[in-house]
Design a protein around this motif. Structure first.
Motif, PDB file in Angstrom:
ATOM      1  N   ASP A 198      43.857  18.929  46.693  1.00  0.00           N
ATOM      2  CA  ASP A 198      44.347  17.901  47.606  1.00  0.00           C
ATOM      3  C   ASP A 198      45.674  17.321  47.146  1.00  0.00           C
ATOM      4  O   ASP A 198      46.198  16.400  47.767  1.00  0.00           O
ATOM      5  CB  ASP A 198      43.318  16.777  47.766  1.00  0.00           C
ATOM      6  N   GLU A 199      46.238  17.849  46.072  1.00  0.00           N
ATOM      7  CA  GLU A 199      47.501  17.327  45.560  1.00  0.00           C
ATOM      8  C   GLU A 199      48.688  18.208  45.907  1.00  0.00           C
ATOM      9  O   GLU A 199      49.830  17.851  45.659  1.00  0.00           O
ATOM     10  CB  GLU A 199      47.426  17.166  44.035  1.00  0.00           C
ATOM     11  N   ALA A 200      48.438  19.395  46.447  1.00  0.00           N
ATOM     12  CA  ALA A 200      49.527  20.313  46.773  1.00  0.00           C
ATOM     13  C   ALA A 200      49.186  21.094  48.023  1.00  0.00           C
ATOM     14  O   ALA A 200      48.077  21.580  48.179  1.00  0.00           O
ATOM     15  CB  ALA A 200      49.773  21.272  45.610  1.00  0.00           C
ATOM     16  N   LYS A 201      50.136  21.195  48.905  1.00  0.00           N
ATOM     17  CA  LYS A 201      49.921  21.952  50.144  1.00  0.00           C
ATOM     18  C   LYS A 201      49.865  23.438  49.867  1.00  0.00           C
ATOM     19  O   LYS A 201      49.012  24.155  50.382  1.00  0.00           O
ATOM     20  CB  LYS A 201      51.052  21.644  51.131  1.00  0.00           C
ATOM     21  N   ASP A 202      50.778  23.917  49.034  1.00  0.00           N
ATOM     22  CA  ASP A 202      50.799  25.332  48.673  1.00  0.00           C
ATOM     23  C   ASP A 202      50.187  25.501  47.284  1.00  0.00           C
ATOM     24  O   ASP A 202      50.589  24.828  46.344  1.00  0.00           O
ATOM     25  CB  ASP A 202      52.231  25.864  48.676  1.00  0.00           C
ATOM     26  N   LEU A 203      49.238  26.397  47.177  1.00  0.00           N
ATOM     27  CA  LEU A 203      48.537  26.577  45.914  1.00  0.00           C
ATOM     28  C   LEU A 203      49.374  27.389  44.937  1.00  0.00           C
ATOM     29  O   LEU A 203      50.008  28.367  45.303  1.00  0.00           O
ATOM     30  CB  LEU A 203      47.214  27.297  46.157  1.00  0.00           C
ATOM     31  N   SER A 204      49.369  26.976  43.674  1.00  0.00           N
ATOM     32  CA  SER A 204      49.956  27.783  42.604  1.00  0.00           C
ATOM     33  C   SER A 204      48.855  28.083  41.599  1.00  0.00           C
ATOM     34  O   SER A 204      47.913  27.302  41.434  1.00  0.00           O
ATOM     35  CB  SER A 204      51.117  27.031  41.931  1.00  0.00           C
ATOM     36  N   TRP A 205      48.972  29.238  40.913  1.00  0.00           N
ATOM     37  CA  TRP A 205      47.888  29.728  40.077  1.00  0.00           C
ATOM     38  C   TRP A 205      48.353  30.009  38.653  1.00  0.00           C
ATOM     39  O   TRP A 205      49.527  30.254  38.411  1.00  0.00           O
ATOM     40  CB  TRP A 205      47.332  31.027  40.654  1.00  0.00           C
ATOM     41  N   SER A 206      47.376  29.996  37.734  1.00  0.00           N
ATOM     42  CA  SER A 206      47.615  30.422  36.352  1.00  0.00           C
ATOM     43  C   SER A 206      46.448  31.279  35.899  1.00  0.00           C
ATOM     44  O   SER A 206      45.302  31.061  36.311  1.00  0.00           O
ATOM     45  CB  SER A 206      47.734  29.216  35.410  1.00  0.00           C
ATOM     46  N   GLU A 207      46.752  32.270  35.010  1.00  0.00           N
ATOM     47  CA  GLU A 207      45.683  33.092  34.449  1.00  0.00           C
ATOM     48  C   GLU A 207      44.821  32.240  33.527  1.00  0.00           C
ATOM     49  O   GLU A 207      45.328  31.507  32.683  1.00  0.00           O
ATOM     50  CB  GLU A 207      46.265  34.258  33.658  1.00  0.00           C
ATOM     51  N   PHE A 208      43.523  32.337  33.695  1.00  0.00           N
ATOM     52  CA  PHE A 208      42.588  31.570  32.875  1.00  0.00           C
ATOM     53  C   PHE A 208      41.917  32.456  31.832  1.00  0.00           C
ATOM     54  O   PHE A 208      41.749  32.066  30.678  1.00  0.00           O
ATOM     55  CB  PHE A 208      41.526  30.940  33.774  1.00  0.00           C
ATOM     56  N   LEU A 209      41.545  33.673  32.223  1.00  0.00           N
ATOM     57  CA  LEU A 209      40.797  34.541  31.332  1.00  0.00           C
ATOM     58  C   LEU A 209      41.002  35.998  31.738  1.00  0.00           C
ATOM     59  O   LEU A 209      40.984  36.322  32.929  1.00  0.00           O
ATOM     60  CB  LEU A 209      39.304  34.199  31.389  1.00  0.00           C
ATOM     61  N   VAL A 210      41.215  36.865  30.750  1.00  0.00           N
ATOM     62  CA  VAL A 210      41.283  38.311  30.984  1.00  0.00           C
ATOM     63  C   VAL A 210      40.367  38.983  29.972  1.00  0.00           C
ATOM     64  O   VAL A 210      40.450  38.705  28.770  1.00  0.00           O
ATOM     65  CB  VAL A 210      42.719  38.859  30.823  1.00  0.00           C
ATOM     66  N   CYS A 211      39.478  39.848  30.434  1.00  0.00           N
ATOM     67  CA  CYS A 211      38.571  40.530  29.517  1.00  0.00           C
ATOM     68  C   CYS A 211      38.206  41.900  30.067  1.00  0.00           C
ATOM     69  O   CYS A 211      38.381  42.179  31.261  1.00  0.00           O
ATOM     70  CB  CYS A 211      37.309  39.703  29.256  1.00  0.00           C
ATOM     71  N   LYS A 212      37.704  42.741  29.204  1.00  0.00           N
ATOM     72  CA  LYS A 212      37.302  44.082  29.589  1.00  0.00           C
ATOM     73  C   LYS A 212      35.887  44.050  30.136  1.00  0.00           C
ATOM     74  O   LYS A 212      35.009  43.384  29.587  1.00  0.00           O
ATOM     75  CB  LYS A 212      37.380  45.017  28.387  1.00  0.00           C
ATOM     76  N   VAL A 213      35.646  44.769  31.231  1.00  0.00           N
ATOM     77  CA  VAL A 213      34.309  44.858  31.813  1.00  0.00           C
ATOM     78  C   VAL A 213      33.564  45.980  31.101  1.00  0.00           C
ATOM     79  O   VAL A 213      33.951  47.146  31.176  1.00  0.00           O
ATOM     80  CB  VAL A 213      34.380  45.133  33.328  1.00  0.00           C
ATOM     81  N   VAL A 214      32.493  45.633  30.391  1.00  0.00           N
ATOM     82  CA  VAL A 214      31.743  46.630  29.628  1.00  0.00           C
ATOM     83  C   VAL A 214      30.423  46.987  30.298  1.00  0.00           C
ATOM     84  O   VAL A 214      29.708  47.857  29.820  1.00  0.00           O
ATOM     85  CB  VAL A 214      31.475  46.120  28.190  1.00  0.00           C
ATOM     86  N   ILE A 215      30.100  46.301  31.385  1.00  0.00           N
ATOM     87  CA  ILE A 215      28.851  46.562  32.117  1.00  0.00           C
ATOM     88  C   ILE A 215      29.222  47.021  33.513  1.00  0.00           C
ATOM     89  O   ILE A 215      29.734  46.239  34.319  1.00  0.00           O
ATOM     90  CB  ILE A 215      27.962  45.309  32.177  1.00  0.00           C
ATOM     91  N   TYR A 216      28.987  48.281  33.809  1.00  0.00           N
ATOM     92  CA  TYR A 216      29.428  48.851  35.081  1.00  0.00           C
ATOM     93  C   TYR A 216      28.803  48.138  36.270  1.00  0.00           C
ATOM     94  O   TYR A 216      29.446  47.967  37.303  1.00  0.00           O
ATOM     95  CB  TYR A 216      29.092  50.334  35.146  1.00  0.00           C
ATOM     96  N   ASP A 217      27.545  47.702  36.141  1.00  0.00           N
ATOM     97  CA  ASP A 217      26.870  47.042  37.257  1.00  0.00           C
ATOM     98  C   ASP A 217      27.578  45.768  37.695  1.00  0.00           C
ATOM     99  O   ASP A 217      27.317  45.251  38.780  1.00  0.00           O
ATOM    100  CB  ASP A 217      25.418  46.708  36.897  1.00  0.00           C
TER     101      ASP A 217
END
Length: 259
Positions: free
Chosen positions: A161-180
């Protein structure tokens, strides 16, 4: 003012879908004005017809939103997120130009918002979530240049509610080790500990819940194998307690409609 007449009376009832979403506009002097957005669709072969209405609790009345075109018919109703009075969806149109759709309950209009980046990391699995009652979160699964499956979580930089246009930042990056986990349907974010709680169905259609971090994969729940199993994964949602009360109507809003 006559009684409301359904635009779908000539269509088979089994082909009509209706979804309702609760929202509000925050009027600082008079308080919250709660509304319901009602979306009704008819699907029949290549034909599609849509009708959009607003119910206002304060006036106990329905209004048809004539200005909304059928371009908005492809909303995924099962992944809608409510945040700060507005409703958010992921665009359900393939993966070529994905975006976020928002219905603003003040302007009573849909608008399209861009995803964090234009790379192909959004082309495998994208899930929308919320962080408390403040931010949006977006989870993406994609294959990197080595072919490894990665998971990336983005958070909006400011409260919605503080910005009309959303801006983003990376929070977490990790490898997927479980195919499911490519079957994942929902997740929750723990900002303080930089982890996410993920919910999905495994290959035996058992519900599993994992805590995932940069170096963490911890199974915290696995459904007991049953003879009859649902293929639909349950959803995880943020819950923020509130003392605000929604006004009650003297009539049934689902049955009393005006033109």
């Amino acid at each position: 003012m006559g009684d409301w007449e359904s635009p779908f009376k000539k269509y088979p009832v089994r082909n009509i879908l209706s979804y309702n979403y609760l929202g509000y506009e925050n009027k600082k002097k008079s308080g919250y004005n709660y509304k319901i957005l009602s979306c009704s669709y008819y699907y029949g072969g290549s034909s599609r017809v849509g009708k959009y209405e607003i119910y206002e609790f304060n006036s106990d009345s329905w209004r048809v939103l004539d200005a909304i075109s059928d371009d908005w018919l492809y909303l995924w109703p099962d992944v809608a997120m409510s945040l700060k009075g507005d409703t958010y969806w992921l665009d359900s149109e393939t993966n070529e130009n994905p975006s976020i759709l928002r219905f603003d309950f003040i302007t009573e209009k849909f608008e399209r918002l861009p995803l964090p980046s234009n790379s192909d990391e959004h082309n495998r699995l994208v899930i929308l979530s919320t962080v408390r009652d403040e931010k949006l979160a977006l989870l993406c699964q994609y294959s990197d240049s080595t072919g490894s499956l990665k998971m990336k979580i983005w958070l909006t930089n400011s409260k919605t509610d503080e910005a009309k246009d959303l801006s983003w930042s990376e929070f977490l990056v990790c490898k997927v080790v479980i195919y499911d986990m490519t079957r994942m349907k929902s997740f929750l974010v723990d900002e303080e500990n930089k982890k996410v709680l993920c919910c999905y169905k495994d290959h035996e259609y058992r519900t599993r819940i994992y805590i995932v971090g940069e170096d963490t994969y911890k199974n915290v729940y696995r459904e007991v194998l049953q003879e009859q199993r649902s293929r639909v994964a349950p959803r995880l949602f943020s819950y923020v307690p509130t003392l605000v009360q929604i006004p009650t109507s003297q009539s049934n809003p689902c049955c009393k409609r005006k033109r």
